[in-house]
Motif scaffolding. Structure first.
Motif, PDB file in Angstrom:
ATOM      1  N   LYS A   1       0.653  -1.091  -0.296  1.00 18.69           N
ATOM      2  CA  LYS A   1      -0.121   0.197   0.409  1.00 18.69           C
ATOM      3  C   LYS A   1       0.629   1.447   0.018  1.00 18.69           C
ATOM      4  O   LYS A   1       1.739   1.893   1.175  1.00 18.69           O
ATOM      5  CB  LYS A   1      -0.861   0.467   0.940  1.00 18.69           C
ATOM      6  N   VAL A   2       0.582   1.935  -1.177  1.00 21.54           N
ATOM      7  CA  VAL A   2       1.436   3.158  -1.357  1.00 21.54           C
ATOM      8  C   VAL A   2       0.895   4.444  -1.894  1.00 21.54           C
ATOM      9  O   VAL A   2      -0.145   3.693  -2.258  1.00 21.54           O
ATOM     10  CB  VAL A   2       2.797   3.242  -2.274  1.00 21.54           C
ATOM     11  N   ASN A   3       1.056   5.235  -1.483  1.00 18.06           N
ATOM     12  CA  ASN A   3       0.170   6.644  -1.650  1.00 18.06           C
ATOM     13  C   ASN A   3      -0.039   6.919  -3.320  1.00 18.06           C
ATOM     14  O   ASN A   3       0.351   6.220  -3.363  1.00 18.06           O
ATOM     15  CB  ASN A   3       0.864   7.471  -1.338  1.00 18.06           C
ATOM     16  N   SER A   4      -1.465   7.051  -3.866  1.00 21.82           N
ATOM     17  CA  SER A   4      -1.043   6.612  -5.452  1.00 21.82           C
ATOM     18  C   SER A   4      -0.455   8.125  -6.322  1.00 21.82           C
ATOM     19  O   SER A   4       0.592   7.587  -7.702  1.00 21.82           O
ATOM     20  CB  SER A   4      -3.537   6.881  -5.666  1.00 21.82           C
ATOM     21  N   GLU A   5      -0.761   9.010  -5.632  1.00 26.20           N
ATOM     22  CA  GLU A   5       0.473  10.308  -6.492  1.00 26.20           C
ATOM     23  C   GLU A   5       1.106   9.769  -6.328  1.00 26.20           C
ATOM     24  O   GLU A   5       2.338   9.036  -7.702  1.00 26.20           O
ATOM     25  CB  GLU A   5      -0.315  11.224  -5.718  1.00 26.20           C
ATOM     26  N   LYS A   6       1.870   9.567  -5.353  1.00 28.29           N
ATOM     27  CA  LYS A   6       3.602   9.032  -5.328  1.00 28.29           C
ATOM     28  C   LYS A   6       3.960   7.393  -6.002  1.00 28.29           C
ATOM     29  O   LYS A   6       4.545   7.306  -6.774  1.00 28.29           O
ATOM     30  CB  LYS A   6       4.275   7.547  -3.586  1.00 28.29           C
ATOM     31  N   LEU A   7       3.197   6.313  -6.368  1.00 25.34           N
ATOM     32  CA  LEU A   7       2.760   5.364  -6.876  1.00 25.34           C
ATOM     33  C   LEU A   7       3.142   5.287  -8.798  1.00 25.34           C
ATOM     34  O   LEU A   7       3.558   5.185  -9.170  1.00 25.34           O
ATOM     35  CB  LEU A   7       1.940   4.127  -6.436  1.00 25.34           C
ATOM     36  N   GLN A   8       1.948   6.153  -8.725  1.00 28.82           N
ATOM     37  CA  GLN A   8       2.221   7.179 -10.316  1.00 28.82           C
ATOM     38  C   GLN A   8       3.098   7.826 -10.788  1.00 28.82           C
ATOM     39  O   GLN A   8       3.554   7.440 -11.452  1.00 28.82           O
ATOM     40  CB  GLN A   8       0.663   8.789  -9.863  1.00 28.82           C
ATOM     41  N   LEU A   9       3.328   8.736  -9.530  1.00 32.48           N
ATOM     42  CA  LEU A   9       5.236   9.263 -10.092  1.00 32.48           C
ATOM     43  C   LEU A   9       6.545   7.966 -10.525  1.00 32.48           C
ATOM     44  O   LEU A   9       6.911   8.488 -11.744  1.00 32.48           O
ATOM     45  CB  LEU A   9       5.735  10.344  -8.642  1.00 32.48           C
ATOM     46  N   VAL A  10       6.232   6.976  -9.525  1.00 34.68           N
ATOM     47  CA  VAL A  10       7.541   6.201  -9.380  1.00 34.68           C
ATOM     48  C   VAL A  10       6.905   5.632 -11.035  1.00 34.68           C
ATOM     49  O   VAL A  10       7.726   5.119 -11.622  1.00 34.68           O
ATOM     50  CB  VAL A  10       7.187   5.076  -8.483  1.00 34.68           C
ATOM     51  N   GLN A  11       5.770   5.110 -11.321  1.00 32.14           N
ATOM     52  CA  GLN A  11       5.691   4.301 -12.770  1.00 32.14           C
ATOM     53  C   GLN A  11       5.867   5.056 -13.473  1.00 32.14           C
ATOM     54  O   GLN A  11       6.582   4.618 -14.340  1.00 32.14           O
ATOM     55  CB  GLN A  11       4.074   3.951 -12.475  1.00 32.14           C
ATOM     56  N   GLN A  12       5.873   5.960 -13.359  1.00 27.98           N
ATOM     57  CA  GLN A  12       6.111   7.169 -14.670  1.00 27.98           C
ATOM     58  C   GLN A  12       7.461   7.735 -14.873  1.00 27.98           C
ATOM     59  O   GLN A  12       7.721   7.418 -15.949  1.00 27.98           O
ATOM     60  CB  GLN A  12       5.282   8.651 -14.828  1.00 27.98           C
ATOM     61  N   ALA A  13       7.842   8.103 -13.401  1.00 26.53           N
ATOM     62  CA  ALA A  13       9.416   7.918 -13.177  1.00 26.53           C
ATOM     63  C   ALA A  13      10.381   6.343 -14.492  1.00 26.53           C
ATOM     64  O   ALA A  13      11.037   6.208 -15.494  1.00 26.53           O
ATOM     65  CB  ALA A  13      10.673   7.507 -12.231  1.00 26.53           C
ATOM     66  N   CYS A  14       9.752   5.204 -13.822  1.00 27.70           N
ATOM     67  CA  CYS A  14       9.750   3.803 -14.694  1.00 27.70           C
ATOM     68  C   CYS A  14      10.219   3.598 -16.118  1.00 27.70           C
ATOM     69  O   CYS A  14      11.248   3.208 -16.580  1.00 27.70           O
ATOM     70  CB  CYS A  14       9.319   2.669 -13.782  1.00 27.70           C
ATOM     71  N   GLU A  15       8.665   3.957 -16.272  1.00 26.64           N
ATOM     72  CA  GLU A  15       8.456   4.117 -17.953  1.00 26.64           C
ATOM     73  C   GLU A  15       9.254   4.949 -18.612  1.00 26.64           C
ATOM     74  O   GLU A  15      10.300   4.623 -19.707  1.00 26.64           O
ATOM     75  CB  GLU A  15       7.130   4.498 -17.591  1.00 26.64           C
ATOM     76  N   ARG A  16       9.645   5.957 -18.287  1.00 27.48           N
ATOM     77  CA  ARG A  16      11.495   6.951 -18.611  1.00 27.48           C
ATOM     78  C   ARG A  16      12.809   6.565 -19.015  1.00 27.48           C
ATOM     79  O   ARG A  16      12.948   6.630 -19.886  1.00 27.48           O
ATOM     80  CB  ARG A  16      11.653   8.474 -17.688  1.00 27.48           C
ATOM     81  N   ILE A  17      12.926   6.055 -17.567  1.00 32.60           N
ATOM     82  CA  ILE A  17      13.765   5.578 -17.457  1.00 32.60           C
ATOM     83  C   ILE A  17      13.831   3.511 -18.520  1.00 32.60           C
ATOM     84  O   ILE A  17      14.821   3.236 -19.297  1.00 32.60           O
ATOM     85  CB  ILE A  17      14.355   4.700 -16.022  1.00 32.60           C
ATOM     86  N   ASP A  18      12.890   2.945 -18.379  1.00 29.61           N
ATOM     87  CA  ASP A  18      12.494   1.890 -19.252  1.00 29.61           C
ATOM     88  C   ASP A  18      12.731   2.507 -20.929  1.00 29.61           C
ATOM     89  O   ASP A  18      13.287   1.234 -21.514  1.00 29.61           O
ATOM     90  CB  ASP A  18      11.261   1.169 -18.953  1.00 29.61           C
ATOM     91  N   GLU A  19      12.260   3.231 -20.898  1.00 26.47           N
ATOM     92  CA  GLU A  19      11.763   3.618 -23.009  1.00 26.47           C
ATOM     93  C   GLU A  19      13.702   4.411 -23.618  1.00 26.47           C
ATOM     94  O   GLU A  19      13.774   3.976 -24.729  1.00 26.47           O
ATOM     95  CB  GLU A  19      10.864   4.918 -22.818  1.00 26.47           C
ATOM     96  N   GLY A  20      14.205   5.096 -22.273  1.00 28.11           N
ATOM     97  CA  GLY A  20      15.629   5.153 -22.615  1.00 28.11           C
ATOM     98  C   GLY A  20      16.501   3.961 -22.740  1.00 28.11           C
ATOM     99  O   GLY A  20      17.804   4.037 -22.687  1.00 28.11           O
ATOM    100  N   SER A  21      16.120   2.638 -22.325  1.00 30.07           N
ATOM    101  CA  SER A  21      16.974   1.477 -21.659  1.00 30.07           C
ATOM    102  C   SER A  21      18.138   1.453 -20.727  1.00 30.07           C
ATOM    103  O   SER A  21      19.004   0.986 -20.762  1.00 30.07           O
ATOM    104  CB  SER A  21      17.755   1.095 -23.338  1.00 30.07           C
ATOM    105  N   GLY A  22      18.107   1.862 -19.642  1.00 32.15           N
ATOM    106  CA  GLY A  22      18.338   2.401 -18.470  1.00 32.15           C
ATOM    107  C   GLY A  22      19.612   3.507 -18.899  1.00 32.15           C
ATOM    108  O   GLY A  22      20.908   4.183 -18.429  1.00 32.15           O
ATOM    109  N   VAL A  23      19.666   4.444 -20.662  1.00 29.33           N
ATOM    110  CA  VAL A  23      20.789   5.407 -20.289  1.00 29.33           C
ATOM    111  C   VAL A  23      20.765   6.510 -20.207  1.00 29.33           C
ATOM    112  O   VAL A  23      21.505   7.519 -20.044  1.00 29.33           O
ATOM    113  CB  VAL A  23      21.047   5.151 -21.971  1.00 29.33           C
ATOM    114  N   LYS A  24      19.351   7.374 -20.038  1.00 32.59           N
ATOM    115  CA  LYS A  24      18.809   8.450 -20.053  1.00 32.59           C
ATOM    116  C   LYS A  24      19.304   8.781 -18.647  1.00 32.59           C
ATOM    117  O   LYS A  24      19.652   8.380 -17.498  1.00 32.59           O
ATOM    118  CB  LYS A  24      17.251   8.839 -19.102  1.00 32.59           C
ATOM    119  N   THR A  25      20.290  10.165 -18.079  1.00 36.57           N
ATOM    120  CA  THR A  25      20.313  10.090 -17.043  1.00 36.57           C
ATOM    121  C   THR A  25      19.296  10.303 -15.719  1.00 36.57           C
ATOM    122  O   THR A  25      18.403  10.783 -16.271  1.00 36.57           O
ATOM    123  CB  THR A  25      21.679  11.203 -16.672  1.00 36.57           C
TER     124      THR A  25
END
Length: 147
Positions: free
Chosen positions: A26-50
């Protein structure tokens, strides 16, 4: 994971299961959404984005991203990014989807070959050459089965 240090695929599966388990807490949905968005950005960049590119692109501070990421996932965004990057590199090496080592080093934004090998060995307990050789040997064995 240490029990599977010589089995990178099994170790990565365990790590992935652990991440999924962390997301079900159980996590605050706003925090979860923010982390999911960050994960998507990292995944899209194959972990190369800073990580700076990730948090500035999201309009948040580094400390906010790190705090939420640690709470939700249990590791820092930088470590998650490294895991994503090395998982992509490992898959490329396993499937022979590269022409030269320099291509891999350049495409995944490593400082140089020595850093690449050192970090790769930390993650997989094998050098990239050992992974390459095992793939080549497997292909030769499979080729000889049909002969």
């Amino acid at each position: 994971m240490l029990a599977h240090k010589n089995e990178p695929e099994k170790a990565m599966t365990l790590l992935q299961e652990w991440f999924v388990g962390r997301l079900s807490t159980k996590v605050n949905s706003e925090k979860l959404q923010l982390v999911q968005q960050a994960c998507e950005r990292i995944d899209e960049g194959s972990g190369v984005k800073t990580i700076k590119e990730v948090y500035t692109g999201m309009g948040i501070s580094k400390s906010t991203l790190e705090r939420h990421f640690l709470e939700v996932v249990g590791i820092t965004p930088k470590m998650y990014s490294r895991i994503v990057r090395f998982n992509k590199v490992y898959n490329i090496l396993q499937h022979g989807q590269y022409n030269t080592w320099q291509e891999v080093i350049y495409n995944f934004n490593f400082y140089d070959q020595a850093h690449f090998i050192k970090d790769f060995k930390k993650f997989f307990n094998r050098t990239p050459s050992e992974v390459h050789k095992s793939r080549v040997n497997s292909n030769e064995l499979l080729g000889s089965v049909g002969d």
